[in-house]
Scaffold this motif. Structure first.
Motif, short mmCIF file in Angstrom:
data_model
loop_
_atom_site.label_atom_id
_atom_site.label_comp_id
_atom_site.label_asym_id
_atom_site.label_seq_id
_atom_site.Cartn_x
_atom_site.Cartn_y
_atom_site.Cartn_z
N LEU A 229 0.78 -1.72 -4.83
CA LEU A 229 0.28 -1.92 -3.48
C LEU A 229 1.00 -3.06 -2.76
O LEU A 229 0.95 -3.15 -1.53
N ASN A 230 1.68 -3.91 -3.50
CA ASN A 230 2.45 -5.00 -2.90
C ASN A 230 3.91 -4.63 -2.65
O ASN A 230 4.71 -5.46 -2.25
N LYS B 186 3.18 -0.71 1.49
CA LYS B 186 1.81 -1.19 1.30
C LYS B 186 0.78 -0.22 1.87
O LYS B 186 -0.41 -0.41 1.71
N LYS C 8 -0.35 0.48 4.91
CA LYS C 8 -1.35 -0.10 5.79
C LYS C 8 -1.24 0.41 7.23
O LYS C 8 -2.25 0.53 7.94
#
Length: 329
Positions: free
Chosen positions: A196-197, A306, A308
């Motif tokens: 996720l990073n 990520k 987002k």
């Protein structure tokens, strides 16, 4: 001949022989690596503008053609077709030409042309240079109407050794749907597994250039071998034993979705800007790993590892088409 040029030709010759030896022994990964490294060195020399070069413009052109043949052989080794387009015996004809490049004055044995050294940018880097037209805007493409030349040979890796009780995943990239599929030059896909990073969990792999285009599709038909056992990806979940025991399998899967994903970045060459650009991307989350076909949505660049700020590339029914195969001992 200066000592510098003599040393350079010796290094080129040694690299050529290493690649051909690997090729003849069936060590294809090593052969492809050697061919690609040498091709890049030759391309740089062929396009060098420095005044202290001992090579004439015609010799540089021949050096560039040899680089093209190395990439053609590298692409042939990765091709899914049963018949190789550029054979090892063809490539071996070039060794004496490279060795005697300063005196070679005959016609080149193959109908190929030198290709420009490609600049490959990191995801999003092209936005800092120049705005690229979005999906709905037409471009003046220069691609072949039916097939693509063998460029950007790829960095596909072999399947990992099997382990008892462990699962390996093969993803076949079949095709990608794009409105302007025929205008994409030398397209290929970069495959990576990220947490996720945005941290890589496996080595990044590039496919060879697409095999053909048909209507609104770019066809690849290549297999990607995931470079980690599926079960080991679950270890990316940093849960202590007590917390892990408290979760049901379903909850662990849900957590895993937020931790790792397989990304597919579609890239193509832009001749006017002289660099390779990311056009769009797609990703597959861990709960989508299951045998059989799957289609996944395409998103606008830059690649958002990520996950987002995702924006669909188009409202049209155009997707990345994959097929998954699971291997378990």
């Amino acid at each position: 001949m200066s000592e510098v040029t003599r040393s350079l030709l010796q290094r080129w010759g040694a690299s050529f022989r290493r690649g051909a030896d690997f090729d003849s022994w069936g060590q294809l990964v090593e052969a492809i690596d050697e061919y690609q490294i040498l091709a890049r060195h030759l391309q740089k020399e062929a396009q060098a503008q420095h005044n202290n070069s001992e090579f004439t413009e015609e010799q540089k052109k021949t050096i560039g053609k040899i680089a093209t043949c190395l990439e053609l052989r590298s692409a042939a080794l990765q091709s899914t077709q049963s018949q190789e387009e550029f054979k090892l015996e063809d490539l071996k004809k070039l060794e004496p030409i490279l060795k005697n490049i300063l005196t070679y004055n005959k016609e080149f044995p193959f109908d190929v042309q030198p290709v420009p050294l490609r600049r490959i940018l990191a995801p999003g880097e092209e936005e800092n240079l120049e705005f690229e037209e979005d999906e709905e805007e037409g471009g003046a493409g220069a691609g072949s109407p039916d097939a693509f030349p063998a460029r950007v040979p790829g960095t596909l890796l072999p399947r990992l050794p099997s382990e008892p009780g462990m699962t390996l995943l093969t993803i076949r990239i079949e095709k990608i749907g794009l409105k302007d599929a025929g205008q994409c030059i030398d397209p290929y896909i970069t495959v990576s597994v990220k947490d996720l990073n945005g941290i890589d969990l496996t080595p990044v792999q590039d496919t060879p250039v697409a095999s053909r285009k048909e209507d609104t599709y770019v066809h690849f038909n290549v297999d990607i071998e995931l470079q980690k056992h599926v079960e080991k990806l679950t270890k990316a979940l940093r849960l202590d034993p007590g917390a892990r025991a408290a979760h049901t399998f379903l909850n662990i899967v849900k957590l895993l979705v937020t931790c790792a994903a397989i990304f597919f970045e579609f890239k193509h060459y832009k001749p006017k800007k002289r660099f390779t650009s990311t056009k769009c991307f797609a990703f597959m989350e861990m709960d989508e790993i299951k045998p059989g076909p799957i289609v996944i949505e395409l998103y606008k660049k830059p690649t958002d590892f990520k996950r987002k700020k995702l924006q669909l590339l188009t409202k049209k029914p155009l997707y990345l088409h994959l097929h998954q195969t699971l291997h378990k001992e």
